[in-house]
Scaffold this motif. Structure first.
Motif, mmCIF file in Angstrom:
data_model
loop_
_atom_site.group_PDB
_atom_site.id
_atom_site.type_symbol
_atom_site.label_atom_id
_atom_site.label_comp_id
_atom_site.label_asym_id
_atom_site.label_seq_id
_atom_site.Cartn_x
_atom_site.Cartn_y
_atom_site.Cartn_z
ATOM 1 N N TRP A 40 0.904 -1.442 -0.378
ATOM 2 C CA TRP A 40 0.039 -0.323 0.152
ATOM 3 C C TRP A 40 0.848 0.983 -0.290
ATOM 4 O O TRP A 40 1.996 1.199 0.603
ATOM 5 C CB TRP A 40 -1.293 0.421 1.430
ATOM 6 C CG TRP A 40 -2.287 -0.725 1.439
ATOM 7 C CD1 TRP A 40 -2.288 -1.693 0.245
ATOM 8 C CD2 TRP A 40 -2.677 -0.850 2.246
ATOM 9 N NE1 TRP A 40 -3.657 -2.371 0.814
ATOM 10 C CE2 TRP A 40 -3.771 -2.384 2.039
ATOM 11 C CE3 TRP A 40 -2.705 -1.312 4.056
ATOM 12 C CZ2 TRP A 40 -4.229 -3.395 2.960
ATOM 13 C CZ3 TRP A 40 -3.213 -1.429 4.634
ATOM 14 C CH2 TRP A 40 -4.644 -2.263 4.398
ATOM 15 N N PHE A 41 0.095 2.577 -0.035
ATOM 16 C CA PHE A 41 0.889 3.948 0.434
ATOM 17 C C PHE A 41 1.494 4.069 0.839
ATOM 18 O O PHE A 41 2.893 4.334 1.522
ATOM 19 C CB PHE A 41 -0.446 4.485 -0.340
ATOM 20 C CG PHE A 41 0.252 5.796 0.589
ATOM 21 C CD1 PHE A 41 0.465 7.207 -0.986
ATOM 22 C CD2 PHE A 41 -0.166 6.702 1.770
ATOM 23 C CE1 PHE A 41 0.967 8.147 -0.847
ATOM 24 C CE2 PHE A 41 0.298 7.982 1.781
ATOM 25 C CZ PHE A 41 0.852 8.712 0.044
ATOM 26 N N THR A 42 0.642 2.911 2.116
ATOM 27 C CA THR A 42 1.589 3.296 3.952
ATOM 28 C C THR A 42 2.935 2.954 4.153
ATOM 29 O O THR A 42 3.762 3.367 4.374
ATOM 30 C CB THR A 42 0.927 2.301 4.783
ATOM 31 O OG1 THR A 42 0.313 1.170 4.223
ATOM 32 C CG2 THR A 42 -0.466 3.689 5.085
ATOM 33 N N LYS A 43 3.601 1.770 3.139
ATOM 34 C CA LYS A 43 4.447 0.977 2.819
ATOM 35 C C LYS A 43 5.554 1.911 1.627
ATOM 36 O O LYS A 43 6.680 2.468 2.627
ATOM 37 C CB LYS A 43 4.637 -0.838 1.833
ATOM 38 C CG LYS A 43 5.479 -1.142 2.277
ATOM 39 C CD LYS A 43 5.705 -2.217 1.584
ATOM 40 C CE LYS A 43 7.275 -3.499 1.658
ATOM 41 N NZ LYS A 43 6.873 -4.482 1.590
ATOM 42 N N LYS A 44 4.863 1.957 0.891
ATOM 43 C CA LYS A 44 5.790 3.133 0.036
ATOM 44 C C LYS A 44 6.264 4.419 0.794
ATOM 45 O O LYS A 44 7.454 4.720 0.411
ATOM 46 C CB LYS A 44 4.800 3.754 -1.471
ATOM 47 C CG LYS A 44 5.856 4.260 -2.159
ATOM 48 C CD LYS A 44 5.053 5.073 -2.984
ATOM 49 C CE LYS A 44 5.679 5.607 -4.685
ATOM 50 N NZ LYS A 44 5.431 5.844 -5.607
ATOM 51 N N TYR A 45 5.300 5.126 2.451
ATOM 52 C CA TYR A 45 5.461 6.186 2.226
ATOM 53 C C TYR A 45 6.332 5.997 3.749
ATOM 54 O O TYR A 45 6.211 6.807 4.115
ATOM 55 C CB TYR A 45 4.910 7.604 2.122
ATOM 56 C CG TYR A 45 4.797 7.895 0.861
ATOM 57 C CD1 TYR A 45 5.622 8.137 0.021
ATOM 58 C CD2 TYR A 45 3.679 6.963 -0.237
ATOM 59 C CE1 TYR A 45 5.770 9.096 -0.888
ATOM 60 C CE2 TYR A 45 3.591 7.719 -1.993
ATOM 61 C CZ TYR A 45 4.492 8.507 -2.296
ATOM 62 O OH TYR A 45 4.317 8.493 -3.147
#
Length: 96
Positions: A40-45
């Motif tokens: 998810w977005f959360t992993k990427k950032y």
């Protein structure tokens, strides 16, 4: 039977990247974010700190509030967080 719902905000750090979402099982969802269960977005950032959440009687109410928060400017989101969590502590730090 209606499920409870939660609207929540994750952050990468104080004043960092914010992520607003909704779930019917907050502890499970936060565990998924912290263990990078999904790409998810959360992993990427690296968004992993639970800095704000609110419980609602139904998931539909949580979804409606999520929509309201997502439309707000960043400054309003930060104010919402700091109203209850001025030091941006991870509210889930003792859950896992």
């Amino acid at each position: 039977m209606n499920k409870k719902g939660y609207t929540y905000i994750l952050a990468s750090m104080k004043n960092g990247t914010l992520y607003v979402w909704v779930t019917s099982n907050l502890e499970k969802r936060i565990h998924e974010h912290k263990t990078w269960t999904f790409e998810w977005f959360t992993k990427k950032y690296n968004v992993h700190l639970l800095v704000w959440y609110q419980e609602f009687p139904t998931i539909m109410e949580a979804i409606e509030y999520e929509k309201i928060i997502k439309k707000r400017r960043r400054e309003k989101k930060i104010s919402l967080i700091e109203e209850l969590n001025p030091w941006w502590e991870d509210l889930s730090k003792n859950w896992l």
